[in-house]
Design a protein around this motif. Structure first.
Motif, mmCIF file in Angstrom:
data_model
loop_
_atom_site.group_PDB
_atom_site.id
_atom_site.type_symbol
_atom_site.label_atom_id
_atom_site.label_comp_id
_atom_site.label_asym_id
_atom_site.label_seq_id
_atom_site.Cartn_x
_atom_site.Cartn_y
_atom_site.Cartn_z
ATOM 1 N N THR A 78 -89.767 58.769 49.680
ATOM 2 C CA THR A 78 -88.327 58.885 49.523
ATOM 3 C C THR A 78 -87.984 58.950 48.045
ATOM 4 O O THR A 78 -88.645 58.319 47.207
ATOM 5 N N LEU A 79 -86.978 59.743 47.724
ATOM 6 C CA LEU A 79 -86.450 59.834 46.363
ATOM 7 C C LEU A 79 -84.940 59.711 46.454
ATOM 8 O O LEU A 79 -84.305 60.336 47.315
ATOM 9 N N LEU A 80 -84.364 58.880 45.584
ATOM 10 C CA LEU A 80 -82.919 58.673 45.547
ATOM 11 C C LEU A 80 -82.408 58.949 44.139
ATOM 12 O O LEU A 80 -82.766 58.250 43.188
ATOM 13 N N ALA A 81 -81.602 60.014 44.006
ATOM 14 C CA ALA A 81 -80.862 60.283 42.773
ATOM 15 C C ALA A 81 -79.442 59.781 42.991
ATOM 16 O O ALA A 81 -78.840 60.040 44.038
ATOM 17 N N GLU A 82 -78.890 59.074 42.005
ATOM 18 C CA GLU A 82 -77.650 58.344 42.262
ATOM 19 C C GLU A 82 -76.736 58.353 41.041
ATOM 20 O O GLU A 82 -77.170 58.075 39.917
ATOM 21 N N TYR A 83 -75.469 58.675 41.297
ATOM 22 C CA TYR A 83 -74.441 58.551 40.264
ATOM 23 C C TYR A 83 -73.453 57.487 40.711
ATOM 24 O O TYR A 83 -72.837 57.597 41.777
ATOM 25 N N SER A 84 -73.284 56.439 39.886
ATOM 26 C CA SER A 84 -72.394 55.327 40.216
ATOM 27 C C SER A 84 -71.051 55.493 39.519
ATOM 28 O O SER A 84 -70.991 55.823 38.326
ATOM 29 N N HIS A 85 -69.979 55.242 40.267
ATOM 30 C CA HIS A 85 -68.651 55.242 39.665
ATOM 31 C C HIS A 85 -68.607 54.190 38.566
ATOM 32 O O HIS A 85 -69.008 53.038 38.781
ATOM 33 N N PRO A 86 -68.144 54.539 37.364
ATOM 34 C CA PRO A 86 -68.260 53.605 36.231
ATOM 35 C C PRO A 86 -67.352 52.389 36.314
ATOM 36 O O PRO A 86 -67.620 51.377 35.671
ATOM 37 N N ILE A 91 -67.408 59.641 44.567
ATOM 38 C CA ILE A 91 -66.646 58.860 45.537
ATOM 39 C C ILE A 91 -66.130 57.611 44.842
ATOM 40 O O ILE A 91 -66.816 57.037 43.986
ATOM 41 N N ARG A 92 -64.909 57.216 45.187
ATOM 42 C CA ARG A 92 -64.286 56.060 44.549
ATOM 43 C C ARG A 92 -63.511 55.273 45.596
ATOM 44 O O ARG A 92 -62.714 55.845 46.352
ATOM 45 N N ILE A 93 -63.750 53.966 45.650
ATOM 46 C CA ILE A 93 -62.979 53.090 46.533
ATOM 47 C C ILE A 93 -61.584 52.951 45.934
ATOM 48 O O ILE A 93 -61.420 52.428 44.828
ATOM 49 N N ALA A 94 -60.577 53.422 46.663
ATOM 50 C CA ALA A 94 -59.208 53.416 46.143
ATOM 51 C C ALA A 94 -58.452 52.148 46.503
ATOM 52 O O ALA A 94 -57.617 51.670 45.721
ATOM 53 N N ALA A 95 -58.724 51.600 47.691
ATOM 54 C CA ALA A 95 -57.991 50.411 48.124
ATOM 55 C C ALA A 95 -58.784 49.681 49.191
ATOM 56 O O ALA A 95 -59.560 50.282 49.938
ATOM 57 N N ILE A 96 -58.574 48.365 49.241
ATOM 58 C CA ILE A 96 -59.055 47.523 50.331
ATOM 59 C C ILE A 96 -57.811 46.945 50.986
ATOM 60 O O ILE A 96 -57.125 46.097 50.410
ATOM 61 N N GLY A 97 -57.480 47.446 52.172
ATOM 62 C CA GLY A 97 -56.215 47.067 52.790
ATOM 63 C C GLY A 97 -55.054 47.537 51.941
ATOM 64 O O GLY A 97 -54.984 48.704 51.541
ATOM 65 N N ASP A 98 -54.144 46.614 51.612
ATOM 66 C CA ASP A 98 -52.973 46.954 50.801
ATOM 67 C C ASP A 98 -53.219 46.798 49.305
ATOM 68 O O ASP A 98 -52.318 47.064 48.500
ATOM 69 N N LEU A 99 -54.425 46.372 48.918
ATOM 70 C CA LEU A 99 -54.696 46.080 47.512
ATOM 71 C C LEU A 99 -55.409 47.252 46.844
ATOM 72 O O LEU A 99 -56.454 47.702 47.321
ATOM 73 N N ALA A 150 -57.907 49.199 44.513
ATOM 74 C CA ALA A 150 -59.264 48.789 44.119
ATOM 75 C C ALA A 150 -59.881 49.790 43.162
ATOM 76 O O ALA A 150 -61.099 49.920 43.098
ATOM 77 N N ASP A 151 -59.037 50.503 42.402
ATOM 78 C CA ASP A 151 -59.573 51.558 41.550
ATOM 79 C C ASP A 151 -60.048 51.052 40.197
ATOM 80 O O ASP A 151 -60.622 51.810 39.420
#
Length: 320
Positions: free
Chosen positions: A54-62, A203-211, A213-214
């Motif tokens: 397996t090979l995983l190339a990954e870009y993480s949201h900063p 990909i970016r997590i924008a919110a968790i519920g009403d809060l 999260a950016d």
């Protein structure tokens, strides 16, 4: 403790690998009794031998920090006495669960090593030669790095952009939709490969519920309620990308962990009953959201190999 002095000099990846592989041996003689009723215990015996990679190339949201570019990690395994998926999990290698339907989840709380005797377990990480990674206008070369000789049950080499204690990690620039190639010449017991893959959109997590999260790496959450995760969807673009949601609790191989394969429509809700089970022994949950492309790769002398290009965002949820 004679290894303590030089163990401190190992890079984080190598140290985690050695510790995780040791965990396989420790768990092999232990019961895998399951405390979460949703799980089915797989009683299937491990195959005598599995050779896979397996090979995983990954870009993480900063998340407010400077972008580190694309990281790459790869391992090519000859596994005896334990299931291949279990070996990957012990190595802390993320891999997609393709058995899940879209908008379905699985919940686990052990590595299901089974009742194998430790003497029957052996794991060798194979050398395929240096791996060259090429992106838009640049390239990096990953040399095989040998594991420390701690236990006779596992041996071999690992590949990664982390370069060891005190050294700057290698990175290659990220460009959404661009093509990247991964190639290696092979060695006497493994074939070579050359694979081209398209980088998925970030990909970016924008919110968790009403809060919102950016920003930031932590967010307060109510673990007695449904957990709704929101992100920027693909807007109906034609794509073979797939999104996976992963939530884990605590540390160690027996921690509860949830994997969901979700539709890339920008929202997914985890029911409160599952959230409560994940958080019953921990005040924090680690939430990871991935958008991936994947490619099955034929490599001589290996039964199966999968290469994954992932964009990822991670956040720690703190129970209130």
């Amino acid at each position: 403790m004679k290894h303590a002095g030089w163990m401190m000099k190992l890079d984080a990846l190598t140290s985690r690998t050695a510790a995780a592989l040791t965990a396989i041996l420790l768990l092999a003689g232990c019961s895998t009794e399951e405390s979460l009723p949703q799980l089915d215990v797989d009683g299937t015996a491990a195959p005598d031998e599995t050779r896979a990679g397996t090979l995983l190339a990954e870009y993480s949201h900063p998340r407010g920090a400077a972008s580190g570019g694309v990281s790459v990690h790869a391992q090519f395994l000859d596994v005896h006495g334990v299931n291949y998926d279990t070996a990957l999990e012990a190595l802390e290698v993320w891999s997609p669960d393709w058995e899940l339907d879209v908008d379905a989840c699985s919940l686990r709380s052990d590595m299901a090593v089974g009742q194998q005797h430790p003497a029957d377990i052996r794991l060798e990480l194979l050398d395929v030669g240096p791996i060259t990674v090429r992106g838009p206008g640049e390239a990096i070369r990953l040399e095989a790095r040998r594991l420390p000789d701690l236990l006779s049950a596992f041996s071999g080499v690992i590949y990664g952009t982390e370069q060891g204690f005190g050294a700057q990690p290698l990175r290659i620039g990220y460009e959404p939709g661009a093509w990247y190639s991964f190639g290696a010449p092979g060695r006497s017991h493994t074939g070579g490969f050359y694979v081209s893959m398209r980088a998925p959109r970030p990909i970016r997590i924008a919110a968790i519920g009403d809060l919102p999260a950016d920003q930031g790496r932590q967010l307060d959450a109510d673990f007695t309620q449904d957990l709704t995760v929101e992100w920027q969807p693909s807007f109906g673009e034609a794509s073979d990308d797939t999104v996976f949601l992963y939530i884990s609790s605590g540390f160690g191989p027996d921690r509860p962990r949830l994997t969901c394969r979700v539709d890339d429509d920008g929202s997914f809700t985890v029911p409160d009953t599952i959230v409560q089970q994940l958080s019953q022994d921990s005040a924090e949950l680690e939430l990871t959201l991935r958008r991936i492309t994947s490619e099955r790769v034929d490599i001589d002398e290996l039964e199966t190999s999968e290469f994954i290009f992932s964009t990822v965002d991670e956040i720690t949820l703190v129970g209130q």
